[in-house]
Design an enzyme around this catalytic site. Structure first.
Site, PDB file in Angstrom:
ATOM      1  N   GLU A  68      39.692  27.524  36.552  1.00 44.79           N
ATOM      2  CA  GLU A  68      39.645  28.566  37.584  1.00 44.79           C
ATOM      3  C   GLU A  68      38.830  28.077  38.788  1.00 44.79           C
ATOM      4  O   GLU A  68      37.738  27.553  38.632  1.00 44.79           O
ATOM      5  CB  GLU A  68      38.983  29.816  36.993  1.00 44.79           C
ATOM      6  CG  GLU A  68      38.853  30.964  37.975  1.00 44.79           C
ATOM      7  CD  GLU A  68      38.075  32.163  37.399  1.00 44.79           C
ATOM      8  OE1 GLU A  68      38.488  33.286  37.639  1.00 44.79           O
ATOM      9  OE2 GLU A  68      37.056  31.944  36.703  1.00 44.79           O
TER      10      GLU A  68
ATOM     11  N   CYS B 211      39.153  38.470  38.916  1.00 43.71           N
ATOM     12  CA  CYS B 211      39.540  37.766  37.694  1.00 43.71           C
ATOM     13  C   CYS B 211      41.062  37.696  37.558  1.00 43.71           C
ATOM     14  O   CYS B 211      41.573  36.899  36.786  1.00 43.71           O
ATOM     15  CB  CYS B 211      38.937  38.432  36.476  1.00 43.71           C
ATOM     16  SG  CYS B 211      39.112  40.204  36.497  1.00 43.71           S
TER      17      CYS B 211
ATOM     18  N   GLU C  42      34.753  39.251  29.111  1.00 48.67           N
ATOM     19  CA  GLU C  42      35.948  39.088  29.940  1.00 48.67           C
ATOM     20  C   GLU C  42      35.592  38.023  30.957  1.00 48.67           C
ATOM     21  O   GLU C  42      34.668  38.208  31.746  1.00 48.67           O
ATOM     22  CB  GLU C  42      36.290  40.438  30.578  1.00 48.67           C
ATOM     23  CG  GLU C  42      37.643  40.467  31.242  1.00 48.67           C
ATOM     24  CD  GLU C  42      37.556  40.049  32.684  1.00 48.67           C
ATOM     25  OE1 GLU C  42      37.759  38.841  32.954  1.00 48.67           O
ATOM     26  OE2 GLU C  42      37.270  40.887  33.533  1.00 48.67           O
TER      27      GLU C  42
END
Ligand code: NAP
Length: 507
Positions: free
Chosen positions: A391, A300, A263
């Site tokens: 990100e 996240c 993840e």
């Protein structure tokens, strides 16, 4: 008291000579304990003990595995203030967050305990024999799920408890009947050691086989050795795309490839319609300032990308969002490396053509504190520049102003896979919401309507995982009880005598 040692099959061991220390990011100093990296010999011992334990643990009845998981939760709670203090010291996160995350960790362990208290989770299926069927008879067939084998878990830096040593990956793998070897995250090795000691005590009290759990300290090589070990049968990972992808590639190149459930986070697009901005722009700005800066943006699910269609209200909304965001007190980041990564990636993005920084916390900050940033860019520039899609891990968000609905849809369709997508809209919205939801569904694992993506409920309906690179396998979730499905595989039994069938298939 922590020792700095590895936890190998229930014993604390330090055969190596390479050591490292964790950091107190608030004080910007090293913490005193020297953690000893595991040697190859210790890793071998951890994995071979896990393999021996697997032969027993895979057949331990669900109720006993449940008792083990509940005992881990009890032992974590019994660590009391020592654990909370260690968490705060190593992460810079506040005490309230430590206690909240501890509660979540215990809740996860208990929910997996409840799950495996009966065998529904195995999705057993039965097809009765039809000996008289023409032209051919049909055999008795029964299918169930069995555990894969020892699992290597790489915990997250940003959740020292809930996604680490006894976090969701470990809890779900143990629930499935898989022994676990954790590579402790080097940023919070002390927190990890305390939790590892709780797991060892729980295993002892509930009679689990030695080797059911180990935790090793180490850097990249220790992780590589673990994933390459032929007796490791699956990997759970939470962290960066670089790290997750490296482990995924490594596992795929093994003689026996194994699944890696990584993840790796995302920028979590939020579509805010012009109708919503016109009606409640200031309220949305305030709510989103809170979400962008929550946990110093180190989630996240942090909303890193806000998409809207430019009209006469857009600039006021962007200004308000920037004002609300920078009005919030700057917070400490997890580690000096996370802080420097934030500044570097933020700098990379804001220096791109067409990007305007609308608000940034200015002035002298404490060494590891993050300056929140709100930037904006046109839809055309965003589409043309993949660097803007990366990100920025921290309190950063960018508002993209599209020229029309077609451009908005084109951007959504062109995004990389995401954990979440959010739609902020009105009941009688001027945009075609069905079309937007359709486009989002294709790119994300969870869609939120008129809310924020931060805050991940732990329950069976949660999906935490999306198309690559949000995760390496979008068919599975890392949060909620369905996370157990990552560690099992189906087996069919054909024409089996009752005495050779597993108990739970003897219906
Ligand atoms: P990371 O660098 O991916 O590290 C996670 C774990 O994997 C650590 O134990 C690390 O060991 C190990 N690892 C990393 N690369 C590896 C490789 N090539 N081979 C074997 N093991 C490897 O993540 P992090 O330390 O948590 O944070 C770094 C950055 O990741 C952050 O700045 C952020 O950008 C991102 N991140 C994202 C999320 C998210 O949810 N989106 C969460 C956390 C972090 P070593 O530390 O020893 O290298």
């Amino acid at each position: 008291m922590i020792t700095g040692k590895n936890c190998i099959a229930g014993d604390f061991s330090a055969k190596g000579s390479v050591v490292f220390k964790t950091t107190n990011p608030k004080l910007n100093i090293e913490n005193p304990t020297a953690f000893v990296e595991a040697t190859k010999e210790e890793i071998e011992e951890a994995v071979s003990s896990a393999w021996s334990a697997f032969k027993i643990f895979r057949n331990v009845p669900g109720k006993q595995r449940a008792a083990f998981l509940n005992a881990i939760a009890d032992e974590i709670l019994a660590l009391d203030q020592e654990l909370v203090d260690m968490y705060v010291t190593e992460s810079g996160l506040p005490e309230g967050r430590a206690k909240g995350e501890r509660g979540r960790t215990m809740g996860q362990l208990r929910s997996f305990a409840e799950l495996v208290s009966n065998d529904h989770w195995r999705e057993n299926t039965f097809d009765a024999a039809q000996p008289d069927r023409k032209p051919l008879p049909k055999d008795d067939l029964r299918k169930t799920m069995i555990p894969l084998g020892p699992v290597a878990v790489f915990g997250a830096s940003n959740f020292p408890l809930a996604y680490s040593t006894a976090g969701g990956d470990t809890a779900s793998a143990l629930a499935a009947g898989c022994p676990v070897i954790v590579k402790s995250h080097p940023m919070h090795a002390g927190t990890s050691e305390l939790v590892a000691s709780a797991i060892v005590r729980a295993a002892g009290k509930t009679g689990m086989p030695k080797g059911v759990f180990s935790s090793i300290n180490g850097g990249i090589q220790a992780g590589v050795d673990l994933v390459n070990h032929p007796k490791i049968k699956a990997v759970g990972f939470t962290g960066s795309i670089t790290g997750g992808r490296a482990l995924f590639d490594l596992a795929a190149k093994r003689e026996e490839p194994i699944p890696v459930f990584a993840e790796m986070g995302s920028i979590n697009p939020v579509i805010i319609t012009p109708s919503a901005i016109a009606k409640r722009g200031n309220e949305i700005a305030k709510t989103y300032a809170g979400s962008i800066t929550l946990g110093t943006g180190q989630f996240c699910t942090n909303p890193g990308l806000l998409l809207t269609i430019k009209d006469e209200n857009t600039q006021d909304f962007v200004n308000e969002l920037a004002k609300e965001t920078i009005a919030l007190d700057p917070q400490c980041m997890l580690h000096p490396n996370i802080k420097s990564g934030y500044e570097k990636k933020g700098g990379d993005v804001t220096s791109q053509l067409g990007v305007e920084v609308v608000g940034k916390v200015e002035g002298d900050l404490e060494p590891n504190y993050a300056a929140s940033v709100v930037a904006t860019v046109s839809g055309t520039e965003f589409l043309a520049n993949p660097k803007l899609h990366q990100e920025v891990f921290g309190p950063f968000s960018m508002v993209v102003q599209c020229k029309d609905e077609a451009a908005l849809l084109q951007i959504i369709e062109g995004l990389e896979g995401q954990l979440t997508g959010t739609l902020i809209a009105e009941e009688n919205d001027s945009l075609d919401l069905v079309e937007i939801v359709d486009a989002l569904e294709n790119r994300v694992g969870r869609i939120i309507y008129n809310g924020v993506p931060t805050g991940v409920e732990v329950c069976p309906s949660m999906q935490h995982g999306g198309p690559y690179p949000a995760s390496t396998d979008s068919r599975f979730t890392a949060v909620g009880t369905h996370a157990i499905k990552r560690w099992v595989r189906p087996v069919s039994y054909q024409s089996f005598p009752k005495n050779l069938l597993p108990d739970h298939l003897n219906g």
